[in-house]
Design an enzyme around this catalytic site. Structure first.
Site, short mmCIF file in Angstrom:
data_model
loop_
_atom_site.label_atom_id
_atom_site.label_comp_id
_atom_site.label_asym_id
_atom_site.label_seq_id
_atom_site.Cartn_x
_atom_site.Cartn_y
_atom_site.Cartn_z
N GLU A 168 0.97 51.34 -4.13
CA GLU A 168 2.21 50.70 -4.61
C GLU A 168 3.37 50.96 -3.66
O GLU A 168 4.43 51.44 -4.05
CB GLU A 168 2.53 51.17 -6.04
CG GLU A 168 1.45 50.77 -7.04
CD GLU A 168 1.79 51.13 -8.48
OE1 GLU A 168 2.80 51.83 -8.70
OE2 GLU A 168 1.06 50.71 -9.39
N GLU B 222 -6.37 49.48 -10.34
CA GLU B 222 -5.93 50.11 -11.60
C GLU B 222 -5.85 49.04 -12.67
O GLU B 222 -5.31 47.95 -12.43
CB GLU B 222 -4.52 50.71 -11.48
CG GLU B 222 -4.38 52.02 -10.83
CD GLU B 222 -2.93 52.54 -10.89
OE1 GLU B 222 -2.64 53.49 -10.17
OE2 GLU B 222 -2.11 51.98 -11.65
#
Length: 480
Positions: A136, A282
């Site tokens: 991220e 995820e």
């Protein structure tokens, strides 16, 4: 005689055609098998360690084996975990931390040192499958430098791997859905303008050239919970009969996950890369959260993950409407609740296991257990948004030193947050650290909640629907 020749000729032709068809079928099955072997065979699990109550890596890896996951993703390259994983059949994904990306991107020797330290001592006994360079990266403080550095860092990691004769470890990076500008309808999706040319195009070129995956952290809960009254909860949980038809493509969507996945696929296609494989690094659903986090409960978490696993372990693979029949490597988020994560309450409650290894809810990573065979779970009470006043108060068990720290944190911005605690004012008495800290954190949160301040205070505060004030001292609260 001519009839006999014709008969023999016919047999020869059909025999030849049959052999050709058989060869094609064998080749097709071989290719299918080759593709299948190129992918992790089971659902993976994210193993994060941001908590002060988590078991050792030895215990954690035994827990991972007990749930029958086929792949584990680490958010680092922890040497103890990698050594222990060499004694298992688990596929392994390791991560280059965000703070190392810039230094690796500028120096091949630094990349080689990282590979020598984190891969060579363990591979191939530890079945390292993927290396993710960062996680991220669009959310970090040094975003500009890191986004400019991530693809050069990936190239240097690959160069080092190739120098060691390693060709079957794929390199990628895990991005969030914030990399897209628009996602609805899926066919209208594009990457953000500020990163399309500088990050996404070189990233996709790299992934395409190395036959790697586009890794996406994908959380339908976050999409649904922003506006829970406008999207069906069943649609987000892979159940019910709700559908959505993309008006441009006519593709029919039966769940939110597929809709979000195809958004990524269409965005890649618009940059000229329609065939890069996608992996979900995820995905999950929180088992609990703050009062204002609708739908975060055990039943929804169990339902989401059970249905997710059923979908992703189906044989033959289901894929998505835009890519039917393709397997999608998927990592459930996450193994444990992690009580040291910052942010809202849900951030600390995505786990499927308690720290002692007992399940928060039953789950079958093989996807073979019928959904009707799981024990019933309590009916949730927060599937609709809470309406009322909420306050922020210290957690039970906080020490006086911790309460003093929260008090300083809340009252230290030079504003009127703590004006009511001055001597002689309405909230001055009783003069205790607990009372003053209680007022301060509630007042601070109520004043700055719109600036994305959470009722957390480094783990020292929680929300409550019980008014902590009294007739003379009115605690500021938030009306939901």
């Amino acid at each position: 005689m001519s009839l006999l020749v014709f008969f023999l000729f016919t047999i020869l032709v059909f025999s030849s055609s049959s052999c050709s068809a058989t060869r094609f079928q064998h080749q097709h099955r071989y290719m299918q098998r080759k593709i299948t072997l190129d992918l992790p065979s089971k659902i993976g699990i994210n193993y994060g360690r941001q908590g002060n109550n988590l078991p050792s890596p030895y215990q954690s890896i035994n827990f991972i084996k007990s749930i029958k996951a086929g792949h584990v993703k680490l958010y680092d390259a922890d040497p103890e975990s990698l050594t222990l994983l060499s004694q298992t059949n688990l596929y392994v994904t390791i991560t280059v931390p965000n703070h190392l990306i810039t230094s690796i991107s500028t120096n091949q020797t630094t990349a080689e040192d990282w590979v020598q330290t984190n891969i060579i001592p363990y591979y191939p006994q530890t079945h390292i499958r993927f290396v993710l360079v960062g996680n991220e990266i669009l959310s970090v403080e040094d975003r500009m430098n890191i986004t400019a550095s991530v693809v050069p860092a990936m190239r240097k990691i690959v160069t080092s791997l190739r120098a060691h004769g390693i060709h079957n470890i794929k390199v990628g990076t895990a991005l969030d859905m914030d990399s897209l500008r628009s996602t609805f309808p899926p066919s209208n999706s594009t990457f953000r303008e500020d990163i399309a040319e500088s990050l996404m195009f070189p990233l996709l070129k790299f992934l395409n050239g190395t036959n790697s995956y586009f890794f996406i952290n994908l959380h339908p809960y976050l999409r649904w919970s922003r506006n829970p009254m406008n999207t069906s909860l069943d649609y987000a949980l892979f159940q019910g009969n709700s559908t959505y038809t993309d008006p441009q493509t006519g593709l029919v969507y039966r769940n939110l996950l597929d809709q979000m996945l195809d958004s990524v696929i269409f965005a890649m296609t618009k940059l000229g890369y329609p065939h890069i494989r996608v992996a979900i690094s995820e995905t999950g659903w929180p088992n609990s959260g703050d009062i204002d986090e609708t739908g975060a409960n055990i039943l929804n978490a169990a339902t989401y993950n059970r249905n997710l696993i059923k979908k992703m372990t189906a044989i033959p693979p289901i894929g998505t409407p835009a890519r039917p029949g393709l397997a999608i490597p998927t990592f459930v988020f996450s193994l444990f609740d992690e009580n040291h994560k910052s942010g809202s309450g849900t951030q600390r409650h995505y786990g499927i296991l308690h720290p002692n290894g007992t399940p928060i809810y039953e789950i079958d990573f093989t996807g073979s257990k019928p959904l009707t065979r799981f024990n019933p779970l309590p009916k949730p009470t927060n599937n609709v948004p809470y309406k009322g006043i909420v306050w922020c108060v210290p957690v039970e068990g906080a020490s006086e030193a911790q309460l003093e720290e929260a008090l300083r944190m809340a009252c230290g911005r030079g504003n009127t947050t703590c004006a009511a605690l001055a001597p002689g004012r309405e909230c001055y008495e009783p003069v205790t650290v607990y009372w003053h800290a209680s007022y301060a954190v509630s007042s601070y949160w109520a004043e700055f909640r719109t600036d994305n301040v959470r009722c957390y205070f480094n783990g020292l505060a929680r929300m409550t629907t019980v008014n902590p004030g009294h007739d003379r001292c009115k605690f500021p609260g938030v009306t939901l």
